[in-house]
Each structure stands twice: as C-alpha cells, then as structure tokens.
Design a protein around this motif. Sequence first.
Motif, short mmCIF file in Angstrom:
data_model
loop_
_atom_site.label_atom_id
_atom_site.label_comp_id
_atom_site.label_asym_id
_atom_site.label_seq_id
_atom_site.Cartn_x
_atom_site.Cartn_y
_atom_site.Cartn_z
N GLY A 205 -40.83 7.75 24.88
CA GLY A 205 -40.21 8.99 24.41
C GLY A 205 -40.07 9.06 22.91
O GLY A 205 -39.61 10.06 22.36
N ASP A 206 -40.48 7.99 22.22
CA ASP A 206 -40.42 7.96 20.75
C ASP A 206 -41.81 8.28 20.23
O ASP A 206 -42.71 7.44 20.27
CB ASP A 206 -39.98 6.57 20.28
CG ASP A 206 -39.92 6.46 18.76
OD1 ASP A 206 -40.25 7.45 18.07
OD2 ASP A 206 -39.55 5.38 18.26
N TYR A 207 -42.00 9.50 19.72
CA TYR A 207 -43.33 9.95 19.31
C TYR A 207 -43.61 9.71 17.82
O TYR A 207 -44.69 10.05 17.35
CB TYR A 207 -43.50 11.44 19.60
CG TYR A 207 -43.43 11.84 21.05
CD1 TYR A 207 -43.39 10.88 22.07
CD2 TYR A 207 -43.40 13.18 21.42
CE1 TYR A 207 -43.33 11.25 23.40
CE2 TYR A 207 -43.35 13.57 22.75
CZ TYR A 207 -43.31 12.60 23.74
OH TYR A 207 -43.27 12.97 25.06
N GLU A 208 -42.65 9.12 17.11
CA GLU A 208 -42.84 8.96 15.67
C GLU A 208 -43.11 7.52 15.25
O GLU A 208 -43.72 7.30 14.19
CB GLU A 208 -41.60 9.48 14.93
CG GLU A 208 -41.38 10.98 15.12
CD GLU A 208 -40.19 11.50 14.32
OE1 GLU A 208 -39.59 10.70 13.57
OE2 GLU A 208 -39.86 12.70 14.44
N SER A 209 -42.69 6.55 16.04
CA SER A 209 -42.87 5.14 15.65
C SER A 209 -44.36 4.78 15.58
O SER A 209 -45.13 5.11 16.46
CB SER A 209 -42.19 4.22 16.66
OG SER A 209 -40.79 4.37 16.60
N GLY A 210 -44.72 4.12 14.50
CA GLY A 210 -46.08 3.64 14.34
C GLY A 210 -47.10 4.68 13.94
O GLY A 210 -48.29 4.39 13.84
N VAL A 211 -46.65 5.91 13.68
CA VAL A 211 -47.59 6.98 13.33
C VAL A 211 -48.05 6.81 11.88
O VAL A 211 -47.23 6.69 10.97
CB VAL A 211 -46.93 8.37 13.51
CG1 VAL A 211 -47.83 9.46 12.96
CG2 VAL A 211 -46.64 8.61 14.99
N THR A 212 -49.35 6.80 11.68
CA THR A 212 -49.88 6.66 10.32
C THR A 212 -50.45 7.98 9.80
O THR A 212 -50.56 8.17 8.58
CB THR A 212 -50.99 5.60 10.28
OG1 THR A 212 -52.01 5.93 11.25
CG2 THR A 212 -50.43 4.22 10.61
N SER A 213 -50.83 8.87 10.71
CA SER A 213 -51.34 10.18 10.31
C SER A 213 -50.57 11.24 11.07
O SER A 213 -50.88 11.55 12.23
CB SER A 213 -52.84 10.30 10.61
OG SER A 213 -53.58 9.33 9.89
#
Length: 303
Positions: free
Chosen positions: A241-249
Amino acid sequence: MTDTASDAVSLPTSPSTSPSLTLLGLGAMGAAFARAWLAAGYSLTVWNRTPGRAEALIAAGARPAASAAEAVAASPLVVTCLLDDASVGGALADTDLVGKDLVDLTTGTLSQARARAAWAEARGARFLSGGIMAVPPMIGVPEAGGYVLYSGSQDLFETHRTTLAAPAGTRFVGGNPGHAALQDVALLSGMYGMIAGAAHAFALVRGEKDISPAEFAPLLAGWVGAMSAVIPQIGQQLESGDYESGVTSSLAMQVAGAQTFLATAQDQNVSPELLTPVFDLMRRRAETGGGREGFAGMVDLLT
C-alpha cells in the motif's frame, strides 16, 4: 496448498509406464501437445471435429476416435484444447464424464472456468483448468521455457503431474478453478502492452533511412528487459500500500516530460494513439495526489 500458488515449475519427465489419455482438439496448440505426449511414450487417443487434422498424429502412433464420446470413453484422463469454452461444452455434451479427470487447456475467462468446473463436477468428473504460457513451437522443448498454469482440483493435478509435465512445465496456482485462466490473460495482457510500446518505438525510427529496424531491435529488447525490473517493485508496492517508497522516477516528473514524446511522434508523422492512454492515466494519478508515486498508483485507476 489448495488456496495458494506453487512457485515451482515442474519440468517434463518420462513416464515410468505408458498411461493413456485422450486429447480433444488438434489445432496448432493441440497438435503440439499431442506430438509431445507421443514422443514421451504415452498412449494417446485423439479426436478433432475436422478428422483430417489427425492424420499425421495417427501415423505417429495416436489412436483416432470417431466421436468425442468414443474418445472420452477411451481414457481416464481427458484433455480439451479447443477454440473456446462453447466448443468445450459442445464437444462434451453427449459424453459420459463419470469418474473422468477433465483438464481444459482452452483459453477462456475466470468465470467460464469456474462455471465449467461446476458443470464437470455435476457430471461426476474432477476438473482442472489450464492456461498455456507458450506458443506451439515451445511445446515439447523444455529449454524453450514454456509452461502451463493449472488451477482447480489439486488431487487431479498431483495424480497426473508427470503426464501434464511432458509437453511443458507446470505451475499449480491454487484451488480456485478460475485462477489459471485469469493469470493467463493477465500475463498475456502484459505482453500486449510490451508489444504496443515496441510497435510505437519501431514506428518512430522507421522513417529514418540511416536507422535499421533490425539493428535497432537489440537495443529495444535490451532496454525493455532492463526496465522490466520495475515490475516486482510495483507488486511489492501494491502489496504494502506504500506507492512512494523506492520510486526513482515519479509520475510528476514523467508527466512533465510527456510532451517530448508526443512532439517526437508528431515530428516523425507517427500516431500517438498507443502512448496517449498511458500518459492520460499518469496525468490523472499525478493530478489527484499521486505525483510522488511510481506506476503502482495507476492500478488504482483501473480497478
């Protein structure tokens, strides 16, 4: 095990005996399965609505049946590989399925597989649905990597595991008979999305006389392969449910650059129709608070 997927893919093995089975349907895929079973030493009865398609298989050792009912009566294991679910119902309408093990490899929907399972069980058969993740040339060739998803009766699957693994690897994905069909279509949908992107990429470079499509193809394949690493991340984000962790783009960054892709298509006289639906979803998600997310949030817009 009944409610969870097995991650292990079983590879083809040789039978210790020569059990018999029946195959209904000898189109390109059905014929490929038939050849693999014959090559592995199985006793195979075949039936096809158009009898002429069985000739080469008969020459290779298959036993022809004059009717679907005769074919079903010949073996305890009956495999269907037909055009669609309606064809399965039509072929089996006048057959006696009591005590039979029915494995349906026909491409269909989740609801069709569930309904066919209930239909088969009401007629006294155990049922297993299969989703073939291969094209015909991959069948009977273990190194090609093809496999079949199976769901439904795990007892049936375990009973015939060796037989089912002769043409291609096997992966049992749970007791819900519709799950093989669903995951089959889901995986193929991902493939079509990849091909759509590749088609747009080729269209962009096709007009340049100094760019060879054949030489460009390895660059495209390598890039798409490298970028496929984002798929496990999307799965993990949807799970957590965490859609922001680890996002690079982030979506916000990618939406800001979308105009470059559309302008390039215009410059090359290429229709943007394969790209615009994706950019529209990205923009909608970013504009509703998902700008810092990666692609996982787009799934929420589709469900």
